[in-house]
Design a protein around this motif. Structure first.
Motif, PDB file in Angstrom:
ATOM      1  N   SER A 253     -44.304 -32.528 -11.461  1.00  7.23           N
ATOM      2  CA  SER A 253     -45.065 -31.547 -10.688  1.00  7.23           C
ATOM      3  C   SER A 253     -44.756 -30.131 -11.143  1.00  7.23           C
ATOM      4  O   SER A 253     -45.643 -29.275 -11.209  1.00  7.23           O
ATOM      5  CB  SER A 253     -44.744 -31.693  -9.195  1.00  7.23           C
ATOM      6  OG  SER A 253     -45.087 -32.969  -8.731  1.00  7.23           O
ATOM      7  N   PHE A 254     -43.491 -29.872 -11.468  1.00  4.75           N
ATOM      8  CA  PHE A 254     -43.070 -28.554 -11.941  1.00  4.75           C
ATOM      9  C   PHE A 254     -43.775 -28.205 -13.255  1.00  4.75           C
ATOM     10  O   PHE A 254     -44.289 -27.095 -13.424  1.00  4.75           O
ATOM     11  CB  PHE A 254     -41.554 -28.555 -12.130  1.00  4.75           C
ATOM     12  CG  PHE A 254     -40.977 -27.224 -12.526  1.00  4.75           C
ATOM     13  CD1 PHE A 254     -40.896 -26.192 -11.619  1.00  4.75           C
ATOM     14  CD2 PHE A 254     -40.502 -27.019 -13.816  1.00  4.75           C
ATOM     15  CE1 PHE A 254     -40.356 -24.962 -11.984  1.00  4.75           C
ATOM     16  CE2 PHE A 254     -39.970 -25.799 -14.190  1.00  4.75           C
ATOM     17  CZ  PHE A 254     -39.892 -24.769 -13.268  1.00  4.75           C
ATOM     18  N   ILE A 255     -43.830 -29.167 -14.162  1.00  6.57           N
ATOM     19  CA  ILE A 255     -44.488 -28.947 -15.449  1.00  6.57           C
ATOM     20  C   ILE A 255     -45.988 -28.720 -15.256  1.00  6.57           C
ATOM     21  O   ILE A 255     -46.587 -27.805 -15.841  1.00  6.57           O
ATOM     22  CB  ILE A 255     -44.242 -30.141 -16.389  1.00  6.57           C
ATOM     23  CG1 ILE A 255     -42.751 -30.219 -16.755  1.00  6.57           C
ATOM     24  CG2 ILE A 255     -45.092 -30.018 -17.659  1.00  6.57           C
ATOM     25  CD1 ILE A 255     -42.372 -31.471 -17.524  1.00  6.57           C
ATOM     26  N   LEU A 256     -46.610 -29.534 -14.401  1.00  7.40           N
ATOM     27  CA  LEU A 256     -48.043 -29.405 -14.160  1.00  7.40           C
ATOM     28  C   LEU A 256     -48.376 -28.112 -13.418  1.00  7.40           C
ATOM     29  O   LEU A 256     -49.441 -27.523 -13.630  1.00  7.40           O
ATOM     30  CB  LEU A 256     -48.548 -30.614 -13.372  1.00  7.40           C
ATOM     31  CG  LEU A 256     -48.565 -31.927 -14.163  1.00  7.40           C
ATOM     32  CD1 LEU A 256     -48.854 -33.102 -13.247  1.00  7.40           C
ATOM     33  CD2 LEU A 256     -49.586 -31.867 -15.298  1.00  7.40           C
ATOM     34  N   LYS A 257     -47.457 -27.654 -12.566  1.00  7.49           N
ATOM     35  CA  LYS A 257     -47.689 -26.399 -11.871  1.00  7.49           C
ATOM     36  C   LYS A 257     -47.626 -25.228 -12.850  1.00  7.49           C
ATOM     37  O   LYS A 257     -48.374 -24.257 -12.720  1.00  7.49           O
ATOM     38  CB  LYS A 257     -46.663 -26.208 -10.766  1.00  7.49           C
ATOM     39  CG  LYS A 257     -47.100 -25.212  -9.712  1.00  7.49           C
ATOM     40  CD  LYS A 257     -46.210 -25.246  -8.495  1.00  7.49           C
ATOM     41  CE  LYS A 257     -46.741 -24.310  -7.425  1.00  7.49           C
ATOM     42  NZ  LYS A 257     -45.869 -24.262  -6.234  1.00  7.49           N
ATOM     43  N   ILE A 258     -46.747 -25.309 -13.828  1.00  7.16           N
ATOM     44  CA  ILE A 258     -46.693 -24.284 -14.869  1.00  7.16           C
ATOM     45  C   ILE A 258     -47.993 -24.295 -15.673  1.00  7.16           C
ATOM     46  O   ILE A 258     -48.538 -23.245 -16.027  1.00  7.16           O
ATOM     47  CB  ILE A 258     -45.472 -24.508 -15.786  1.00  7.16           C
ATOM     48  CG1 ILE A 258     -44.178 -24.259 -14.999  1.00  7.16           C
ATOM     49  CG2 ILE A 258     -45.545 -23.596 -17.010  1.00  7.16           C
ATOM     50  CD1 ILE A 258     -42.924 -24.573 -15.766  1.00  7.16           C
ATOM     51  N   TYR A 259     -48.510 -25.490 -15.936  1.00  7.76           N
ATOM     52  CA  TYR A 259     -49.804 -25.594 -16.629  1.00  7.76           C
ATOM     53  C   TYR A 259     -50.904 -24.931 -15.808  1.00  7.76           C
ATOM     54  O   TYR A 259     -51.745 -24.205 -16.351  1.00  7.76           O
ATOM     55  CB  TYR A 259     -50.137 -27.068 -16.876  1.00  7.76           C
ATOM     56  CG  TYR A 259     -51.533 -27.285 -17.424  1.00  7.76           C
ATOM     57  CD1 TYR A 259     -51.826 -27.007 -18.757  1.00  7.76           C
ATOM     58  CD2 TYR A 259     -52.553 -27.763 -16.604  1.00  7.76           C
ATOM     59  CE1 TYR A 259     -53.106 -27.196 -19.267  1.00  7.76           C
ATOM     60  CE2 TYR A 259     -53.829 -27.959 -17.093  1.00  7.76           C
ATOM     61  CZ  TYR A 259     -54.107 -27.670 -18.425  1.00  7.76           C
ATOM     62  OH  TYR A 259     -55.361 -27.851 -18.916  1.00  7.76           O
ATOM     63  N   GLY A 260     -50.892 -25.173 -14.497  1.00 10.76           N
ATOM     64  CA  GLY A 260     -51.866 -24.526 -13.624  1.00 10.76           C
ATOM     65  C   GLY A 260     -51.724 -23.019 -13.628  1.00 10.76           C
ATOM     66  O   GLY A 260     -52.712 -22.282 -13.561  1.00 10.76           O
ATOM     67  N   PHE A 261     -50.479 -22.553 -13.721  1.00  8.81           N
ATOM     68  CA  PHE A 261     -50.192 -21.123 -13.822  1.00  8.81           C
ATOM     69  C   PHE A 261     -50.871 -20.529 -15.056  1.00  8.81           C
ATOM     70  O   PHE A 261     -51.364 -19.399 -15.039  1.00  8.81           O
ATOM     71  CB  PHE A 261     -48.678 -20.935 -13.885  1.00  8.81           C
ATOM     72  CG  PHE A 261     -48.220 -19.535 -14.164  1.00  8.81           C
ATOM     73  CD1 PHE A 261     -47.958 -18.653 -13.124  1.00  8.81           C
ATOM     74  CD2 PHE A 261     -48.029 -19.085 -15.462  1.00  8.81           C
ATOM     75  CE1 PHE A 261     -47.525 -17.368 -13.373  1.00  8.81           C
ATOM     76  CE2 PHE A 261     -47.594 -17.800 -15.727  1.00  8.81           C
ATOM     77  CZ  PHE A 261     -47.344 -16.941 -14.673  1.00  8.81           C
ATOM     78  N   ILE A 262     -50.943 -21.309 -16.115  1.00 11.47           N
ATOM     79  CA  ILE A 262     -51.516 -20.824 -17.371  1.00 11.47           C
ATOM     80  C   ILE A 262     -53.045 -20.800 -17.313  1.00 11.47           C
ATOM     81  O   ILE A 262     -53.682 -19.843 -17.750  1.00 11.47           O
ATOM     82  CB  ILE A 262     -51.039 -21.700 -18.553  1.00 11.47           C
ATOM     83  CG1 ILE A 262     -49.527 -21.571 -18.720  1.00 11.47           C
ATOM     84  CG2 ILE A 262     -51.769 -21.325 -19.845  1.00 11.47           C
ATOM     85  CD1 ILE A 262     -48.933 -22.529 -19.726  1.00 11.47           C
ATOM     86  N   VAL A 263     -53.639 -21.850 -16.737  1.00 13.60           N
ATOM     87  CA  VAL A 263     -55.096 -21.988 -16.816  1.00 13.60           C
ATOM     88  C   VAL A 263     -55.836 -21.380 -15.627  1.00 13.60           C
ATOM     89  O   VAL A 263     -57.036 -21.089 -15.738  1.00 13.60           O
ATOM     90  CB  VAL A 263     -55.488 -23.478 -16.960  1.00 13.60           C
ATOM     91  CG1 VAL A 263     -54.892 -24.071 -18.222  1.00 13.60           C
ATOM     92  CG2 VAL A 263     -55.068 -24.285 -15.733  1.00 13.60           C
TER      93      VAL A 263
END
Length: 238
Positions: A75-85
């Protein structure tokens, strides 16, 4: 009688909201299972808990802890991805801008009850800094947690990826201590976060609580930091 008109701003994507609540559940699970692993209910053979053996077996609690840890990491990794996009999920503290520090002072004076109100923000500087601190603590927990978990196989790929952590901080016992105390810091920060969100909801009524469900906030004044996510010419998310 004048009505208090509020404008609705869509800020947080479903991506951020979903993983926000997954991380909340994971952190709660990790904290309480971690406490039990640190000090299990003793009394049985080799310290294995005897109370509720079918429910509270140490091995099962450990497995729940590990499952929550892997889920939190994903979830932490995917949230960082969401932060980017997603522009609205970003709201990173702009410490290089003077306005950021003016906002910090403005909100701090209000929270210290020195001034009755503060300017309208989509996400104020104190909140932004607290999120960065929380994410850094979660990162420390992930690194130290995997350093302990994967050292059971010192020749595996996991040990290769995380084995540098133990010698860097002074040994596995120090890693345990860091993991334990940072977990307490995360929980204390979460308590403060919940208090401030509820306080803001009742005192300002801008939908601070509901925004993590709906993704929107309702503000009676145009927020100072609106330009970070809204294109004023088209009134849409950038």
């Amino acid at each position: 009688m004048s009505e208090n008109y509020r404008k609705v701003y869509y800020i947080f994507s479903p991506f951020l909201r979903i993983f926000h609540w997954i991380m909340v559940l994971c952190i709660i699970t990790l904290f309480f299972t971690g406490l039990y692993i640190t000090k299990p209910i003793s009394g049985g053979v080799n310290g294995e808990p005897t109370f509720g053996a079918m429910v509270l077996s140490l091995n099962m609690i450990r497995n729940i802890h590990f499952l929550a840890a892997f889920t939190l990491t994903a979830s932490f990794i995917l949230k960082i991805y969401g932060f980017i996009v997603n522009k609205g999920d970003r709201l990173f503290p702009r410490v290089w801008e003077k306005s950021f520090w003016l906002c910090m002072m403005d909100v701090s004076l209000h929270y210290m009850l020195i001034q009755p109100t503060h300017k309208s923000y989509l996400r104020n500087s104190l909140a932004r800094m607290s999120y960065v601190a929380l994410y850094l603590m979660i990162l420390v927990e992930i690194l130290t947690g995997f350093a302990m978990y994967l050292m059971v196989n010192p020749n595996g790929m996991g040990a290769f990826l995380f084995g540098w952590i133990n010698p860097m901080v002074g040994g596995e016992f120090t890693v345990h201590l860091i993991h334990h105390y940072v977990a307490w810091l995360i929980v204390l920060s979460a308590i403060g976060h919940v208090y401030m969100v509820i306080r803001s909801e009742f005192m300002e009524g801008e939908g601070e609580v509901s925004s993590m469900f709906s993704g929107v906030k309702a503000l009676s004044h145009e927020p100072v930091d609106i330009g970070e996510i809204i294109d004023k010419k088209t009134d849409t998310v950038k």
